[in-house]
Design a protein around this motif. Structure first.
Motif, mmCIF file in Angstrom:
data_model
loop_
_atom_site.group_PDB
_atom_site.id
_atom_site.type_symbol
_atom_site.label_atom_id
_atom_site.label_comp_id
_atom_site.label_asym_id
_atom_site.label_seq_id
_atom_site.Cartn_x
_atom_site.Cartn_y
_atom_site.Cartn_z
ATOM 1 N N SER A 161 0.856 -1.438 0.274
ATOM 2 C CA SER A 161 -0.190 0.069 -0.363
ATOM 3 C C SER A 161 1.214 1.122 -0.245
ATOM 4 N N GLU A 162 0.162 2.142 -0.542
ATOM 5 C CA GLU A 162 1.177 3.432 -0.664
ATOM 6 C C GLU A 162 0.615 4.611 0.275
ATOM 7 N N THR A 163 0.637 4.536 1.760
ATOM 8 C CA THR A 163 0.025 4.750 2.564
ATOM 9 C C THR A 163 0.399 6.767 2.710
ATOM 10 N N ASP A 164 -0.926 7.462 2.951
ATOM 11 C CA ASP A 164 -0.606 8.843 3.969
ATOM 12 C C ASP A 164 -0.263 9.737 2.302
ATOM 13 N N GLY A 165 -0.391 9.193 1.081
ATOM 14 C CA GLY A 165 -0.346 9.761 0.059
ATOM 15 C C GLY A 165 1.641 10.783 -0.029
ATOM 16 N N LYS A 166 1.626 10.292 0.437
ATOM 17 C CA LYS A 166 3.586 10.450 0.908
ATOM 18 C C LYS A 166 4.291 10.124 -0.675
ATOM 19 N N GLU A 167 4.823 10.866 -0.999
ATOM 20 C CA GLU A 167 6.175 9.834 -2.183
ATOM 21 C C GLU A 167 6.676 9.175 -1.843
ATOM 22 N N ASN A 168 6.813 8.313 -2.926
ATOM 23 C CA ASN A 168 7.441 7.274 -2.565
ATOM 24 C C ASN A 168 6.508 5.920 -0.888
ATOM 25 N N GLY A 169 5.431 6.488 -0.594
ATOM 26 C CA GLY A 169 4.658 5.880 -0.207
ATOM 27 C C GLY A 169 5.123 4.287 0.884
ATOM 28 N N ARG A 170 4.834 3.623 -0.692
ATOM 29 C CA ARG A 170 5.654 1.860 -0.582
ATOM 30 C C ARG A 170 6.974 1.691 0.457
#
Length: 332
Positions: A161-170
């Motif tokens: 999952s790519e969390t928190d909408g951050k760049e490179n969230g994965r």
């Protein structure tokens, strides 16, 4: 790629202007050659745009994942140029080494307003405290160097999952949910076999190696590659460190007392030896006197012999007779 597209747009504008100009010329002279030139000018940028729309460039240090209308394509595209349908979405992922560090915070105190935001940073957390074989907890500043397996970049993109909408969230998710817990678990399991002294000094390199092997097995199901484990610093619990220092002081005192005791024993032995020598000497002298006395008693002339042996060749100034009481001054 943007530069090439800009050139194409400029070429199209130029073609439009040229076409309008040629149209005006054609009306004036009805030349077929002019029409051919106009078509050629239009054809070049159109062909280029058609080709460039299929062309995707994957930058160095990254790998590409293709998302089709039916889902993520089970293939990784490596650095270079690739022909991919323009209606497919291409996502790139960093394949370089990442470093996750657990370390003692030195520049931000707990009272600092930024302390909480620091703790939320997924690239670093605080010192890891784990128990040793004696049940004594030790603190570790430790780093794990890891990276994704480029061949399975598509799997990571599809399953993490790519969390928190951050760049490179994965990558944040992987560090918080895979690297961090696996690192702490492997470290705790390893240090539980060693004493505090071994952990602090003699076995640090061995512990690093064991933690590395444990973590490699733990994270391979996520298609992650672990390159290195570095133990940067080791800390004692403050109470244990105080007790340990006190113990060392007591041991040093004990060693000092032992040394002092040894010195005293040596002095005692030396005194006994000297005493024995004196006793032996005195006994010898007494025995000699005893023998000499017995000899004189049994033979009085020994005294005269002793006197003769000690005479220096000079006549005495005064001499007494045998029982007569006569005193002679021989010098006169």
């Amino acid at each position: 790629m943007k530069i090439l597209n800009t050139i194409a747009i400029v070429a199209i504008i130029y073609s439009i202007v040229a076409a309008l100009y040629n149209s005006m010329i054609r009306k004036s002279n009805k030349s077929g050659k002019t029409m051919a030139n106009s078509i050629l000018l239009w054809l070049i940028p159109v062909v280029y745009l058609a080709v460039s729309s299929f062309l995707t460039i994957i930058p160095a240090q990254e790998c590409g994942v293709v998302i089709t209308p039916s889902g993520v394509k089970h293939q990784t595209y490596h650095t270079g140029w690739h022909l991919i349908f323009p209606w497919y979405n291409v996502q790139t992922m960093d394949k370089t080494e990442q470093v996750y560090t657990c370390a003692k915070r030195t520049d931000v105190s707990r009272s600092d307003p930024n302390y909480k935001s620091y703790k939320a940073d997924a690239t670093q957390s605080e010192t890891v405290w784990t128990p040793t074989i004696d049940g004594i907890k030790m603190g570790f500043d430790i780093s794990a160097s890891w990276r994704i397996d480029p061949e399975y970049a598509w799997w990571i993109y599809d399953n993490v999952s790519e969390t928190d909408g951050k760049e490179n969230g994965r990558f944040y998710w992987l560090e918080e949910n895979v690297i961090k817990p696996k690192l702490k678990s492997a470290l705790a399991l390893t240090t539980s076999k060693y004493t505090p002294i071994q952990v602090y000094s003699t076995s640090r390199e061995e512990i690093q190696s064991i933690v590395l092997d444990r973590m490699k097995k733990d994270i391979e199901s996520y298609h992650l590659i672990l390159d290195q484990i570095d133990i940067r610093e080791v800390y004692y619990n403050s109470d244990y460190e105080t007790a340990l220092n006190q113990k060392k002081l007591e041991e040093q005192k004990a060693l000092t007392l032992v040394e002092v005791t040894k010195q005293k024993e040596e002095l005692k032995k030396q005194a006994e030896i000297e005493k024995d020598i004196q006793i032996t000497t005195a006994e010898g002298e007494a025995e000699a006197l005893k023998i000499k006395g017995a000899s004189v008693s049994s033979n009085p002339k020994i005294v005269q012999l002793e006197w003769i042996n000690k005479w220096d060749g000079k006549l005495p100034e005064i001499m007494t007779g045998d029982g007569g009481g006569l005193l002679l001054n021989l010098e006169k």
